[in-house]
Design a protein around this motif. Structure first.
Motif, PDB file in Angstrom:
ATOM      1  N   TYR A 238       0.844  -1.211   0.000  1.00 26.16           N
ATOM      2  CA  TYR A 238       0.000   0.000   0.000  1.00 26.16           C
ATOM      3  C   TYR A 238       0.875   1.255   0.000  1.00 26.16           C
ATOM      4  N   ASP A 239       1.922   1.264   0.833  1.00 24.95           N
ATOM      5  CA  ASP A 239       2.851   2.404   0.866  1.00 24.95           C
ATOM      6  C   ASP A 239       3.452   2.643  -0.516  1.00 24.95           C
ATOM      7  N   PHE A 240       3.864   1.552  -1.145  1.00 28.71           N
ATOM      8  CA  PHE A 240       4.514   1.652  -2.454  1.00 28.71           C
ATOM      9  C   PHE A 240       3.529   2.140  -3.506  1.00 28.71           C
ATOM     10  N   ALA A 241       2.321   1.566  -3.498  1.00 26.46           N
ATOM     11  CA  ALA A 241       1.313   1.932  -4.498  1.00 26.46           C
ATOM     12  C   ALA A 241       0.851   3.368  -4.346  1.00 26.46           C
ATOM     13  N   CYS A 242       0.986   3.923  -3.130  1.00 17.78           N
ATOM     14  CA  CYS A 242       0.586   5.313  -2.894  1.00 17.78           C
ATOM     15  C   CYS A 242       1.722   6.295  -3.156  1.00 17.78           C
ATOM     16  N   GLY A 243       2.878   5.778  -3.550  1.00 12.78           N
ATOM     17  CA  GLY A 243       4.009   6.663  -3.831  1.00 12.78           C
ATOM     18  C   GLY A 243       4.715   7.167  -2.593  1.00 12.78           C
ATOM     19  N   ASN A 244       4.567   6.450  -1.464  1.00 10.30           N
ATOM     20  CA  ASN A 244       5.166   6.895  -0.208  1.00 10.30           C
ATOM     21  C   ASN A 244       6.578   6.353   0.025  1.00 10.30           C
ATOM     22  N   VAL A 245       7.083   5.540  -0.914  1.00 17.94           N
ATOM     23  CA  VAL A 245       8.450   5.044  -0.810  1.00 17.94           C
ATOM     24  C   VAL A 245       9.327   5.937  -1.681  1.00 17.94           C
ATOM     25  N   LYS A 246      10.220   6.678  -1.045  1.00 15.84           N
ATOM     26  CA  LYS A 246      11.004   7.674  -1.770  1.00 15.84           C
ATOM     27  C   LYS A 246      12.388   7.172  -2.177  1.00 15.84           C
ATOM     28  N   LYS A 247      12.913   6.189  -1.446  1.00 20.41           N
ATOM     29  CA  LYS A 247      14.272   5.740  -1.748  1.00 20.41           C
ATOM     30  C   LYS A 247      14.449   4.261  -1.434  1.00 20.41           C
ATOM     31  N   VAL A 248      15.149   3.576  -2.323  1.00 19.38           N
ATOM     32  CA  VAL A 248      15.495   2.165  -2.128  1.00 19.38           C
ATOM     33  C   VAL A 248      16.948   1.992  -2.552  1.00 19.38           C
ATOM     34  N   LYS A 249      17.697   1.218  -1.777  1.00 18.33           N
ATOM     35  CA  LYS A 249      19.095   0.943  -2.116  1.00 18.33           C
ATOM     36  C   LYS A 249      19.262  -0.551  -2.381  1.00 18.33           C
ATOM     37  N   VAL A 250      19.926  -0.870  -3.474  1.00 19.45           N
ATOM     38  CA  VAL A 250      20.104  -2.269  -3.879  1.00 19.45           C
ATOM     39  C   VAL A 250      21.565  -2.502  -4.232  1.00 19.45           C
ATOM     40  N   LYS A 251      22.170  -3.497  -3.623  1.00 18.39           N
ATOM     41  CA  LYS A 251      23.534  -3.886  -3.980  1.00 18.39           C
ATOM     42  C   LYS A 251      23.530  -5.310  -4.502  1.00 18.39           C
ATOM     43  N   ILE A 252      24.148  -5.511  -5.674  1.00 19.59           N
ATOM     44  CA  ILE A 252      24.175  -6.812  -6.334  1.00 19.59           C
ATOM     45  C   ILE A 252      25.620  -7.307  -6.415  1.00 19.59           C
ATOM     46  N   GLU A 253      25.855  -8.496  -5.899  1.00 18.47           N
ATOM     47  CA  GLU A 253      27.186  -9.107  -5.942  1.00 18.47           C
ATOM     48  C   GLU A 253      27.068 -10.456  -6.652  1.00 18.47           C
ATOM     49  N   THR A 254      27.902 -10.648  -7.655  1.00 14.23           N
ATOM     50  CA  THR A 254      27.827 -11.865  -8.475  1.00 14.23           C
ATOM     51  C   THR A 254      29.086 -12.710  -8.283  1.00 14.23           C
ATOM     52  N   SER A 255      28.882 -14.009  -8.115  1.00 12.70           N
ATOM     53  CA  SER A 255      30.011 -14.934  -7.968  1.00 12.70           C
ATOM     54  C   SER A 255      29.695 -16.240  -8.682  1.00 12.70           C
ATOM     55  N   ASP A 256      30.726 -17.037  -8.921  1.00 14.32           N
ATOM     56  CA  ASP A 256      30.545 -18.328  -9.575  1.00 14.32           C
ATOM     57  C   ASP A 256      30.004 -19.364  -8.594  1.00 14.32           C
ATOM     58  N   VAL A 257      29.267 -20.327  -9.130  1.00 15.99           N
ATOM     59  CA  VAL A 257      28.896 -21.499  -8.332  1.00 15.99           C
ATOM     60  C   VAL A 257      30.093 -22.435  -8.359  1.00 15.99           C
ATOM     61  N   SER A 258      30.921 -22.341  -7.347  1.00 12.38           N
ATOM     62  CA  SER A 258      32.164 -23.110  -7.318  1.00 12.38           C
ATOM     63  C   SER A 258      31.901 -24.566  -6.947  1.00 12.38           C
ATOM     64  N   ASP A 259      32.899 -25.405  -7.176  1.00 11.07           N
ATOM     65  CA  ASP A 259      32.769 -26.837  -6.881  1.00 11.07           C
ATOM     66  C   ASP A 259      32.528 -27.089  -5.393  1.00 11.07           C
ATOM     67  N   GLU A 260      33.034 -26.188  -4.532  1.00  4.46           N
ATOM     68  CA  GLU A 260      32.858 -26.392  -3.091  1.00  4.46           C
ATOM     69  C   GLU A 260      31.397 -26.237  -2.654  1.00  4.46           C
ATOM     70  N   LEU A 261      30.562 -25.685  -3.545  1.00  3.12           N
ATOM     71  CA  LEU A 261      29.145 -25.520  -3.230  1.00  3.12           C
ATOM     72  C   LEU A 261      28.299 -26.658  -3.785  1.00  3.12           C
ATOM     73  N   LYS A 262      28.936 -27.621  -4.413  1.00  4.13           N
ATOM     74  CA  LYS A 262      28.212 -28.749  -4.991  1.00  4.13           C
ATOM     75  C   LYS A 262      28.484 -30.008  -4.174  1.00  4.13           C
ATOM     76  N   GLY A 263      27.418 -30.615  -3.710  1.00  4.74           N
ATOM     77  CA  GLY A 263      27.575 -31.820  -2.907  1.00  4.74           C
ATOM     78  C   GLY A 263      26.236 -32.293  -2.394  1.00  4.74           C
ATOM     79  N   ASP A 264      26.259 -33.356  -1.616  1.00  6.49           N
ATOM     80  CA  ASP A 264      25.036 -33.947  -1.070  1.00  6.49           C
ATOM     81  C   ASP A 264      24.779 -33.350   0.313  1.00  6.49           C
ATOM     82  N   TYR A 265      23.990 -32.280   0.345  1.00  7.82           N
ATOM     83  CA  TYR A 265      23.761 -31.547   1.590  1.00  7.82           C
ATOM     84  C   TYR A 265      23.076 -32.410   2.648  1.00  7.82           C
ATOM     85  N   PHE A 266      22.230 -33.336   2.246  1.00 10.54           N
ATOM     86  CA  PHE A 266      21.400 -34.069   3.193  1.00 10.54           C
ATOM     87  C   PHE A 266      22.017 -35.385   3.663  1.00 10.54           C
ATOM     88  N   ASN A 267      23.054 -35.853   2.971  1.00  8.75           N
ATOM     89  CA  ASN A 267      23.642 -37.132   3.355  1.00  8.75           C
ATOM     90  C   ASN A 267      25.142 -37.063   3.657  1.00  8.75           C
TER      91      ASN A 267
END
Length: 297
Positions: A238-267
């Motif tokens: 509702y705040d956004f639709a009424c134009g009451n949000v004046k400022k938003v900050k967004v930071k985007i950081e990109t990285s590779d899906v490395s081999d250390e992030l691949k594995g069997d998380y549950f076993n």
């Protein structure tokens, strides 16, 4: 820009435009979704997938036009230069408001493939929307609880196999899979109840990302780590639709899906511990980034 109008008038007209835009694109999306389901040819389904993604992308574009027409919101974005429409992304973000989705769609539109969310397999049976989500290639996941698996050990691993099968289409088509890994929107009450070690964030749920990477690891090449900050206060739609949000900050950081992030998380216990450390460190860094963005003039 019509932001000179009274707030209640802006809210009425912008909300009406959101509804009209949604209905305008929802009808052809449902029609093409049914055609995609009824015509089992691989070539036709591929064509329908691209057409449906374009319709969804147009829906986002018109929503953005709606916002620019009625609101004067200053969105500061860092890190857009490292993105591409030809990559396979896992998008991770902190979650404070439903406005987050509108902001993400706006800043990422045309920069990465259309955002898709992992959905529970049961949601495919939701009237109209279920077939639309399926046709838009939203990945459906099937997850069994630990209690269920103890009673039915023969089904162990079935959920990952089912989800992997639903993700096979992404071998040939770039995709962006979105996850709010806190699992819920931030509120001071939830923060206190969790006894969260982070100043600005709830605790991340590493299991959700572990499941996604286990199911889609071979299809995902990049992680897009996004921090959204509302310097004034956390807004409602509702705040956004009424134009009451004046400022938003967004930071985007990109990285590779490395081999250390691949594995069997549950076993694999060793991998699970290592992965949790990675996620916790990422969230600790995000907490510091949040504070810097919020306090930056």
């Amino acid at each position: 820009m019509l932001n000179f109008l009274p707030s209640i008038v802006i809210c009425f007209f912008s909300f009406c435009l959101y509804i009209i835009n949604t209905l305008f694109w929802l009808i052809p999306i449902i029609v093409f979704s049914l055609l995609k389901a009824l015509i089992p040819l691989k070539a036709s389904r591929t064509v329908f997938s691209y057409l449906l993604d374009q319709m969804a992308s147009n829906w986002v574009a018109v929503n953005t036009l709606n916002q620019k027409l009625f609101y004067r919101v200053d969105i500061e974005v860092e890190g857009l230069n490292n993105l591409s429409m030809r990559e396979w992304y896992l998008v991770l973000c902190n979650h404070q408001s439903w406005v987050d989705i509108l902001i993400l769609q706006r800043v990422l539109h045309g920069k990465i493939p259309f955002l898709k969310f992992f959905l529970k397999k049961e949601l495919i049976y939701v009237p109209f929307l279920g077939i639309a989500w399926w046709a838009l290639d939203f990945p459906f996941m099937k997850r069994h609880s630990q209690a269920f698996l103890k009673k039915n050990p023969h089904l162990k691993g079935e959920d990952i196999k089912t989800t992997r099968k639903s993700c096979e289409k992404f071998k040939y088509k770039p995709v962006s899979v979105m996850s709010f890994i806190e699992g819920t929107r931030f509120t001071p009450e939830k923060h206190k109840k969790q006894n969260s070690p982070y100043q600005n964030l709830l605790k991340p749920k590493a299991g959700g990302i572990g499941f996604v990477l286990d199911a889609m690891g071979e299809h995902l090449t990049k992680i897009v780590n996004i921090t959204i900050v509302y310097p004034e206060r956390i807004p409602s739609f509702y705040d956004f639709a009424c134009g009451n949000v004046k400022k938003v900050k967004v930071k985007i950081e990109t990285s590779d899906v490395s081999d250390e992030l691949k594995g069997d998380y549950f076993n694999d216990r060793a991998f699970k511990i290592s992965f949790q450390k990675y996620v916790n460190q990422m969230w600790e860094d995000k907490d510091k980034t949040f504070s810097l963005l919020r306090d930056k003039d």
